[in-house]
Design an enzyme around this catalytic site. Structure first.
Site, mmCIF file in Angstrom:
data_model
loop_
_atom_site.group_PDB
_atom_site.id
_atom_site.type_symbol
_atom_site.label_atom_id
_atom_site.label_comp_id
_atom_site.label_asym_id
_atom_site.label_seq_id
_atom_site.Cartn_x
_atom_site.Cartn_y
_atom_site.Cartn_z
ATOM 1 N N ASP A 8 -7.811 -1.898 -6.595
ATOM 2 C CA ASP A 8 -7.259 -1.261 -5.404
ATOM 3 C C ASP A 8 -6.821 0.145 -5.763
ATOM 4 O O ASP A 8 -6.449 0.427 -6.916
ATOM 5 C CB ASP A 8 -6.079 -2.063 -4.851
ATOM 6 C CG ASP A 8 -5.602 -1.509 -3.511
ATOM 7 O OD1 ASP A 8 -6.448 -1.166 -2.667
ATOM 8 O OD2 ASP A 8 -4.372 -1.406 -3.306
ATOM 9 N N HIS A 58 2.558 3.852 1.421
ATOM 10 C CA HIS A 58 2.729 3.387 0.032
ATOM 11 C C HIS A 58 4.025 3.819 -0.635
ATOM 12 O O HIS A 58 4.370 3.319 -1.705
ATOM 13 C CB HIS A 58 1.542 3.824 -0.834
ATOM 14 C CG HIS A 58 1.175 5.275 -0.690
ATOM 15 N ND1 HIS A 58 2.041 6.304 -0.996
ATOM 16 C CD2 HIS A 58 0.009 5.850 -0.290
ATOM 17 C CE1 HIS A 58 1.433 7.462 -0.789
ATOM 18 N NE2 HIS A 58 0.208 7.219 -0.344
ATOM 19 N N HIS A 151 2.446 -0.725 0.717
ATOM 20 C CA HIS A 151 1.204 -0.864 -0.033
ATOM 21 C C HIS A 151 1.429 -0.399 -1.469
ATOM 22 O O HIS A 151 1.859 0.724 -1.708
ATOM 23 C CB HIS A 151 0.096 -0.029 0.615
ATOM 24 C CG HIS A 151 -0.401 -0.607 1.891
ATOM 25 N ND1 HIS A 151 -1.744 -0.761 2.179
ATOM 26 C CD2 HIS A 151 0.258 -1.100 2.971
ATOM 27 C CE1 HIS A 151 -1.886 -1.301 3.374
ATOM 28 N NE2 HIS A 151 -0.673 -1.512 3.873
#
Length: 235
Positions: A8, A58, A151
């Site tokens: 990721d 994030h 995230h």
């Protein structure tokens, strides 16, 4: 042994062609679908401002990332960890597009798209018409994602590794057979040591049952059973 990597990235935006950059890369190693504990994780200086919209996703600001390694500095270690094995990601074309851009910029060959495994595509085939985000799949499979308040690439690959296992069948292939000892009969039981004699147990109808059956046959046109009943027994 089947090795694969779950990967990721987090980025400053949606499109590397408009100047967005990678700021986090994480990958975990799987062998026969099961995490081995080996992982790669690095925060990267994106060399540009991080938009507020991306920070909300994030949580990383440029101030937090200044002084971290540049992508070109971490690329060799990342490529070594990925090796030549399949790379699994959720909405994989997004991550691959950013890695393509960064690797080309750093003077490295891009990752072969033939190695790409997209869990979003797998999930859409398994659950057509349903939400198939990582959070939705975690809920569907009962995977605890309560820590995922934002995230984070490292947390996301750990969750995605569990989701991928479920998408591929829910258990390690061959694990159940490998973990179970062979079942054998106890030594005291010797099935072939004692001859078995079968005793005939014929079913003989009573006179009342025969009479009831004959009365039923009288109602049937040309019953074959009646002819069989009237045949004389073999000598």
């Amino acid at each position: 042994m089947s090795r694969a990597l779950v990967l990721d990235t987090e980025t400053t935006g949606f499109d590397p062609l408009t100047g967005d950059r990678v700021l986090e890369v994480a990958a975990v190693e799987l062998v026969n679908l099961v995490p081995t504990g080996r992982h790669f994780h690095v925060l990267i200086d994106p060399e540009r401002e991080v938009p507020e919209e991306a920070v909300k996703v994030h949580g990383f600001t440029w101030e937090m990332l200044r002084g971290k390694p540049k992508f070109a500095e971490v690329a060799p270690a990342m490529l070594e960890f990925l090796g030549a094995d399949p790379v699994i990601a959720h909405n994989a074309p997004f991550d691959f597009a950013f890695l393509d851009f960064e690797l080309k910029k750093a003077g490295h060959p891009i990752i072969d798209r033939a190695r790409m495994v997209d869990t979003l595509v797998l999930a859409k085939k398994r659950f057509p018409g349903l939400p198939n985000s990582l959070d939705a799949l975690c809920r569907r499979y009962g995977i605890d994602n309560s820590m995922r308040t934002s995230h984070n690439a490292l947390l996301d690959v750990q969750l995605l590794a569990q989701v991928y296992l479920e998408l591929m069948g829910g258990k390690q292939p061959g694990l159940e057979l490998a973990s179970r000892p062979a079942v054998s009969a106890p030594a005291a039981i010797q099935l072939d040591a004692v001859p078995v004699t079968r005793v005939p147990r014929p079913i003989v109808p009573s006179a009342a049952e025969l009479e009831a059956h004959r009365a039923f046959l009288d109602k049937v046109k040309e019953p074959l059973w009646l002819a069989l009943l009237e045949e004389p027994p073999e000598a």
